[in-house]
Every structure is written in C-alpha cells, then in structure tokens.
Design a protein around this motif. Structure first.
Motif, PDB file in Angstrom:
ATOM      1  N   GLN A  28       0.254  16.922  10.029  1.00  0.00           N
ATOM      2  CA  GLN A  28       1.696  17.119   9.919  1.00  0.00           C
ATOM      3  C   GLN A  28       2.357  15.806   9.514  1.00  0.00           C
ATOM      4  O   GLN A  28       1.758  14.731   9.622  1.00  0.00           O
ATOM      5  CB  GLN A  28       2.236  17.649  11.225  1.00  0.00           C
ATOM      6  CG  GLN A  28       1.745  19.082  11.423  1.00  0.00           C
ATOM      7  CD  GLN A  28       2.481  19.776  12.529  1.00  0.00           C
ATOM      8  OE1 GLN A  28       3.701  19.789  12.566  1.00  0.00           O
ATOM      9  NE2 GLN A  28       1.716  20.355  13.432  1.00  0.00           N
ATOM     10  N   ASP A  66      14.982  17.396  16.234  1.00  0.00           N
ATOM     11  CA  ASP A  66      13.748  18.032  15.759  1.00  0.00           C
ATOM     12  C   ASP A  66      13.633  17.790  14.273  1.00  0.00           C
ATOM     13  O   ASP A  66      14.536  18.137  13.512  1.00  0.00           O
ATOM     14  CB  ASP A  66      13.776  19.542  16.040  1.00  0.00           C
ATOM     15  CG  ASP A  66      13.796  19.809  17.526  1.00  0.00           C
ATOM     16  OD1 ASP A  66      12.838  19.387  18.191  1.00  0.00           O
ATOM     17  OD2 ASP A  66      14.781  20.397  18.017  1.00  0.00           O
ATOM     18  N   ASP A  68      11.165  18.776  11.334  1.00  0.00           N
ATOM     19  CA  ASP A  68       9.981  19.544  10.947  1.00  0.00           C
ATOM     20  C   ASP A  68      10.117  20.026   9.512  1.00  0.00           C
ATOM     21  O   ASP A  68      11.041  19.621   8.802  1.00  0.00           O
ATOM     22  CB  ASP A  68       9.719  20.694  11.931  1.00  0.00           C
ATOM     23  CG  ASP A  68      10.852  21.708  11.948  1.00  0.00           C
ATOM     24  OD1 ASP A  68      11.506  21.883  10.907  1.00  0.00           O
ATOM     25  OD2 ASP A  68      11.082  22.323  13.009  1.00  0.00           O
ATOM     26  N   ASN A  69       9.197  20.876   9.096  1.00  0.00           N
ATOM     27  CA  ASN A  69       9.186  21.312   7.697  1.00  0.00           C
ATOM     28  C   ASN A  69      10.434  22.087   7.301  1.00  0.00           C
ATOM     29  O   ASN A  69      10.791  22.150   6.130  1.00  0.00           O
ATOM     30  CB  ASN A  69       7.951  22.188   7.417  1.00  0.00           C
ATOM     31  CG  ASN A  69       6.701  21.337   7.425  1.00  0.00           C
ATOM     32  OD1 ASN A  69       6.791  20.120   7.264  1.00  0.00           O
ATOM     33  ND2 ASN A  69       5.561  21.962   7.646  1.00  0.00           N
ATOM     34  N   ASP A  70      11.111  22.681   8.302  1.00  0.00           N
ATOM     35  CA  ASP A  70      12.309  23.461   7.988  1.00  0.00           C
ATOM     36  C   ASP A  70      13.547  22.583   7.861  1.00  0.00           C
ATOM     37  O   ASP A  70      14.596  23.043   7.431  1.00  0.00           O
ATOM     38  CB  ASP A  70      12.573  24.496   9.093  1.00  0.00           C
ATOM     39  CG  ASP A  70      11.447  25.503   9.158  1.00  0.00           C
ATOM     40  OD1 ASP A  70      10.874  25.789   8.103  1.00  0.00           O
ATOM     41  OD2 ASP A  70      11.146  25.968  10.269  1.00  0.00           O
ATOM     42  N   GLY A  71      13.460  21.342   8.317  1.00  0.00           N
ATOM     43  CA  GLY A  71      14.618  20.461   8.213  1.00  0.00           C
ATOM     44  C   GLY A  71      14.785  19.609   9.464  1.00  0.00           C
ATOM     45  O   GLY A  71      13.864  19.464  10.262  1.00  0.00           O
ATOM     46  N   ASP A  78      21.402  22.527  12.309  1.00  0.00           N
ATOM     47  CA  ASP A  78      20.768  22.030  11.088  1.00  0.00           C
ATOM     48  C   ASP A  78      21.639  20.951  10.439  1.00  0.00           C
ATOM     49  O   ASP A  78      22.765  21.224  10.020  1.00  0.00           O
ATOM     50  CB  ASP A  78      20.575  23.216  10.124  1.00  0.00           C
ATOM     51  CG  ASP A  78      19.753  22.825   8.899  1.00  0.00           C
ATOM     52  OD1 ASP A  78      19.544  21.622   8.665  1.00  0.00           O
ATOM     53  OD2 ASP A  78      19.317  23.745   8.178  1.00  0.00           O
ATOM     54  N   THR A  80      20.177  18.789   8.024  1.00  0.00           N
ATOM     55  CA  THR A  80      19.290  18.297   6.967  1.00  0.00           C
ATOM     56  C   THR A  80      20.050  17.656   5.809  1.00  0.00           C
ATOM     57  O   THR A  80      19.688  16.568   5.346  1.00  0.00           O
ATOM     58  CB  THR A  80      18.434  19.467   6.424  1.00  0.00           C
ATOM     59  OG1 THR A  80      17.936  20.189   7.532  1.00  0.00           O
ATOM     60  CG2 THR A  80      17.292  18.973   5.557  1.00  0.00           C
TER      61      THR A  80
END
Ligand code: DC
Length: 213
Positions: A28, A66, A68-71, A78, A80
């Motif tokens: 990761q 957090d 991660d791959n989603d943002g 969110d 991002t």
C-alpha cells in the motif's frame, strides 16, 4: 515490515513513482504530505492561526485523518481536492515545521505501516527519521526547472512563479529544526530530470533486485 521510503523536494515525482511502485510490489501507498496538508486545512477551517504551535498541535492530536486510495478524509469528510489549493500549499510548511504536529503524524505513520506490514511511504523525513531501517531509502530529486514544469503540466500556472514558490518551500523544509529534508541518511539519490516514470521505476526495481541478490 517491508518499507520503501521515498523522500525529496516538491515536484520530484515522488507521488507518481511511489504509487506505481506500490502497485508493482503489492504494497500500500502512503502520502504523508497529505497528512500535513489535512492538519493545515483543519486549522484554517477552524480559524486557528497556523503559527499558533500549541493550538495547531492540539488540533493535530484531535482530528482523524484517513489517507487511502479513495482520497483524504478529515473526521470522515472528503478533503482530497481542498488540501491541494494554493492557500494550503502556501501555509503547509509552517504546520510541517511544528514539532508537536510532527510527533503526532510520525506516530500515525508508524501505526499505519505496522497495521499493513509495511508500504511505500513518501514524504520528507521518511527514510531519515520515521523509518531509518527501511528496506530501501530513496531521495528523488530533479532540477528546479523540471519540477516546476511538472507542476504546470499537472495543474497549470506560470512556470517562473511556480519555480520560485517551490524553491521557497524547499528552503523552508530543508532548514527547519525538526527533521529537515536531507540526503544525509544513507538514502540513494535518484535524479529524475529527463527521465520518464518508466525509466525511474526500472532504476528503482534494479536497486531492489541488487539488495536482494
Ligand atoms: O509533498 P507535499 O507537497 O504534499 O508536502 C506538503 C508539505 O508537508 C511540504 O511543505 C513538506 C511537508 N512534509 C513534511 O515536512 N514531512 C513529510 N513527511 C511530508 C511532507
């Protein structure tokens, strides 16, 4: 734990290379700059002055971040896109120089890696301070002009102005007292000027293979 540490100045290609390397190695990927950006955004949203070391450090300990791959999410929201704004980019170095913030982020980065058995982790102090025993420590760099041109290709803007602003940020990140950006930690310097992503990855994979042989 299998940790590949990637440090270096802004625009050296760390994120692109780290993400691709993580996919190839089935690890990761963690962008630690996003964590400092998230604290900066949270401070500005709460109208806390970014120079207020105590309050910003306290905030850093309170919020959840957090990545991660989603943002990137702060307390589940969110953020991002917002953490990449010029306002955050202009203020983040001050927050990243705050020792209280750094102590908290470093602890979270170690916990992240322990939970996942390692990862490809990029930042400014990953090989020098956070994971000094990483399997491979890379310092990615490129000429200031190249770095500015890459930023312009990604997000637009004036190349001279961007070159000046990333040079100012590099100076700040390299001269701060707490874990400055440095190459003096036994890392392998990879100059990506004139190299495309594939060429950089091939070089890194050859380095990994040489460590294993
Ligand atoms: O990589 P980036 O531009 O998103 O990083 C944002 C800021 O955070 C940058 O000024 C350097 C700082 N940073 C840091 O001090 N330590 C890290 N491990 C990662 C980023």
């Amino acid at each position: 734990m299998r940790v590949i540490a990637i440090d270096g100045p802004a625009g050296a290609g760390k994120s692109t290379v780290a993400r691709a390397l993580a996919a190839r190695l089935h690890l990761q990927y963690l962008d630690t700059g996003a964590m400092y950006r998230a604290v900066t955004l949270a401070a500005i949203q709460r109208e806390i002055h970014v120079e207020d070391r105590e309050l910003v450090a306290e905030l850093a300990r309170e919020i959840t971040i957090d990545v991660d791959n989603d943002g990137v999410f702060v307390d589940g929201v969110d953020v991002t896109a917002e953490i990449r704004s010029p306002e955050i980019t202009g203020a983040v170095s001050v927050v990243a120089a705050n020792s209280g913030v750094r102590a908290e982020m470093r602890a979270r980065q170690v916990a992240w890696a322990v939970e996942r058995g390692g990862g490809v982790i990029e930042g400014r102090d990953i090989g020098s301070v956070v994971f000094p025993d990483a399997e491979l420590k890379l310092y990615l760099t490129a000429s200031p002009r190249t770095r500015a041109q890459r930023r312009v290709a990604e997000a637009g803007g004036n190349v001279d102005e961007i070159e000046a602003s990333i040079a100012a940020r590099d100076r700040y990140d390299s001269s701060r007292a707490d874990s400055p950006l440095t190459t003096t930690d036994g890392s392998v310097v990879v100059d990506t000027t004139g190299l495309d992503v594939e060429a950089v990855l091939a070089h890194i994979e050859a380095l990994i293979a040489s460590l294993q042989s």
